[in-house]
Scaffold this active site. Structure first.
Site, PDB file in Angstrom:
ATOM      1  N   GLY A 190      -0.177  -0.366  11.117  1.00 17.10           N
ATOM      2  CA  GLY A 190      -0.181  -1.824  11.204  1.00 17.10           C
ATOM      3  C   GLY A 190       1.191  -2.445  11.001  1.00 17.10           C
ATOM      4  O   GLY A 190       1.583  -3.363  11.726  1.00 17.10           O
ATOM      5  N   ASN A 214      -6.772 -10.348   4.887  1.00 16.96           N
ATOM      6  CA  ASN A 214      -7.043  -9.155   4.087  1.00 16.96           C
ATOM      7  C   ASN A 214      -7.453  -9.471   2.651  1.00 16.96           C
ATOM      8  O   ASN A 214      -8.060  -8.644   1.993  1.00 16.96           O
ATOM      9  CB  ASN A 214      -5.835  -8.215   4.080  1.00 16.96           C
ATOM     10  N   GLN A 270      -7.691  -5.931   9.746  1.00 18.91           N
ATOM     11  CA  GLN A 270      -8.883  -5.979   8.894  1.00 18.91           C
ATOM     12  C   GLN A 270     -10.172  -6.158   9.692  1.00 18.91           C
ATOM     13  O   GLN A 270     -11.232  -5.727   9.254  1.00 18.91           O
ATOM     14  CB  GLN A 270      -8.755  -7.111   7.865  1.00 18.91           C
ATOM     15  N   ALA A 280      -5.355   2.734  11.933  1.00 22.16           N
ATOM     16  CA  ALA A 280      -6.506   3.648  11.857  1.00 22.16           C
ATOM     17  C   ALA A 280      -7.080   3.765  10.446  1.00 22.16           C
ATOM     18  O   ALA A 280      -8.281   3.947  10.271  1.00 22.16           O
ATOM     19  CB  ALA A 280      -6.088   5.036  12.352  1.00 22.16           C
ATOM     20  N   HIS A 281      -6.223   3.622   9.429  1.00 19.80           N
ATOM     21  CA  HIS A 281      -6.701   3.972   8.084  1.00 19.80           C
ATOM     22  C   HIS A 281      -7.613   2.929   7.451  1.00 19.80           C
ATOM     23  O   HIS A 281      -8.180   3.167   6.389  1.00 19.80           O
ATOM     24  CB  HIS A 281      -5.530   4.316   7.151  1.00 19.80           C
ATOM     25  N   THR A 317       8.449  11.720  19.328  1.00 24.76           N
ATOM     26  CA  THR A 317       7.445  12.692  19.762  1.00 24.76           C
ATOM     27  C   THR A 317       6.088  12.288  19.207  1.00 24.76           C
ATOM     28  O   THR A 317       5.962  12.005  18.012  1.00 24.76           O
ATOM     29  CB  THR A 317       7.834  14.105  19.256  1.00 24.76           C
ATOM     30  N   CYS A 324       1.934  -7.751  -9.861  1.00 21.14           N
ATOM     31  CA  CYS A 324       2.736  -7.776 -11.075  1.00 21.14           C
ATOM     32  C   CYS A 324       4.181  -7.443 -10.722  1.00 21.14           C
ATOM     33  O   CYS A 324       4.484  -6.324 -10.347  1.00 21.14           O
ATOM     34  CB  CYS A 324       2.185  -6.768 -12.077  1.00 21.14           C
TER      35      CYS A 324
END
Ligand SMILES: Cc1ncc(COP(=O)(O)O)c(C=O)c1O
Length: 405
Positions: free
Chosen positions: A75, A155, A185, A206-207, A243, A333
């Site tokens: 992303g 998000n 999202q 993808a994650h 690649t 934080c």
């Protein structure tokens, strides 16, 4: 596979566990078919075919053409490529960029950097639920605007934007402006059709949809001006050198296909768990307010974001972690002090209250038992923290609109 015994994962917007079927689809491209897809020999051609097939799958799911799909590392890279690529390719037309105050930092920080490099950036605000008004976007567009970037879904608070309406309003004002959306999202939850959304560029990773880390897509509508930002090879039709990561690309396409096939089941589960938490949390915890859209149709399924008065989000997270629950907070934080989330601040949440933000995001790891667990452990955590607080004062009047249930 599920979480280790005793752990509950409620942070699907941060990342998701790669689906076993995704891992299985990837393994042959790590073990046997590891060859460079640009090479001429027969083994290389098999990896080339796998990438071509993945590109067709992704294009098909987005209502796009295969040549409009650029595979990236995720992303952040897709967002960077969209913003930097369009501005670099549009120098003769203008250097004005319109985006919103609630974007992910992959967009906001890139926009800020572009500003240092000479571009002009207009930041559009949001309403109190975190949504972007199409008329406000159009009002920010100028004759020299080359790119408008508005996220599909936020998000932190899960607010979904009406991109089709935003696209129409933008084009009415300036038909040449390019429209990009960060759909990182929303891609896990909804079928995304680039023509129905009316976008020229679209970011996916993808994650967040049970695929591998480090694999993403930038959809690029044919004819969109885009200068490559990674140079050194002709991969991805000269739009992104390097690649190809065949295994990651196959994993991404498999994850997107599975998200499509299992959309109804995912949606039903996430919505049911979400509804229970959105109803029960304000009932069980005093001085807690739900942030983001009230209307479920305008909110990502599975997103539960709240603010809790008189406690810091980070402290709740640490206590939840000790109790076996993984969740997230919009506040960060930095150097010892807790900064309220830029999203909540843009929505108008008072900074003191915004410091008590908590984000719970549901997904395939979850079932009713996880909601039960959160509803059991969270109220006493908040009560304990408030009891420890040295100053006990009444909620300031400016909190009131944010704490109604
Ligand atoms: C809205 C949004 N955009 C972009 C990103 C960045 O994606 P990646 O982690 O694949 O670089 C994220 C991840 O948190 C996100 O939530």
């Amino acid at each position: 596979m599920s979480e280790p015994a005793g752990r509950t994962y409620l942070d699907h917007a941060a990342t998701t566990r790669p689906d076993e079927r995704v891992v299985e689809a990837m393994l042959p491209y790590l073990r046997e078919r590891w060859h460079n897809p640009s090479s001429i020999y027969v083994e290389a051609q098999a990896t080339r075919r796998a990438i071509d097939e993945a590109r067709e799958t992704v294009a098909d799911l987005l209502g796009a053409r295969p040549e409009e799909i650029v595979f990236t590392s995720g992303g952040s890279e897709s967002d960077n490529l969209a913003l930097r690529g369009v501005l670099a390719a549009s120098r003769s037309r203008g250097q004005h960029l319109v985006t919103t105050a609630v974007e992910h930092h992959a967009v906001l920080d890139t926009a800020e950097q572009l500003q240092h490099e000479g571009a002009t950036v207009s930041l559009v605000g949001v309403d109190r639920e975190g949504r972007v008004d199409p008329a406000a976007v159009a009002a920010a567009v100028r004759d020299d605007t080359v790119l408008v970037s508005v996220m599909h879904a936020n998000n932190e608070v899960g607010a979904i934007n009406d991109l089709a309406a935003i696209g129409r309003a933008v084009r009415e004002r300036n038909p040449r402006a390019v429209l990009h959306t960060d759909a990182v999202q929303s891609a896990a939850h909804f079928a995304l059709d680039v023509n129905r959304l009316g976008v020229d560029l679209l970011t996916i990773t993808a994650h967040k949809l049970y695929g591998p880390r480090g694999a993403g897509v930038l959809y690029v509508r044919s004819g969109t001006p885009l200068a490559p930002q990674i140079l050194g090879g002709s991969q991805e039709r000269d739009r992104r050198a390097g690649t190809e990561n065949t295994a990651a690309i196959v994993g991404l396409a498999t994850a997107m296909r599975l998200a499509h096939e299992e959309r109804e089941a995912d949606l039903t589960r996430d919505r049911a768990l979400q509804t229970r938490l959105l109803t029960e949390l304000p009932r069980r915890i005093p001085l807690l307010g739900v942030t983001g859209p009230r209307d479920p149709a305008q909110r990502l399924p599975g997103n539960v974001s709240v603010v809790v008065g008189f406690v810091e989000g980070e402290s709740i997270l640490l206590a939840l972690d000790l109790a076996g629950v993984a969740a997230s907070s919009g506040s960060a934080c930095t150097t010892g002090s807790v900064e309220p989330s830029h999203v909540l601040v843009a929505m108008g949440v008072p900074p003191d209250l915004a410091r008590g933000s908590l984000r719970i995001t549901l997904g395939r790891e979850n079932a009713e038992r996880d909601v039960d667990r959160l509803l059991t452990v969270l109220p006493p955590i908040v009560e304990r923290m408030r009891a420890l607080s040295p100053v006990r004062v009444a909620a300031p009047p400016e909190w009131a609109p944010w704490l109604v249930s």
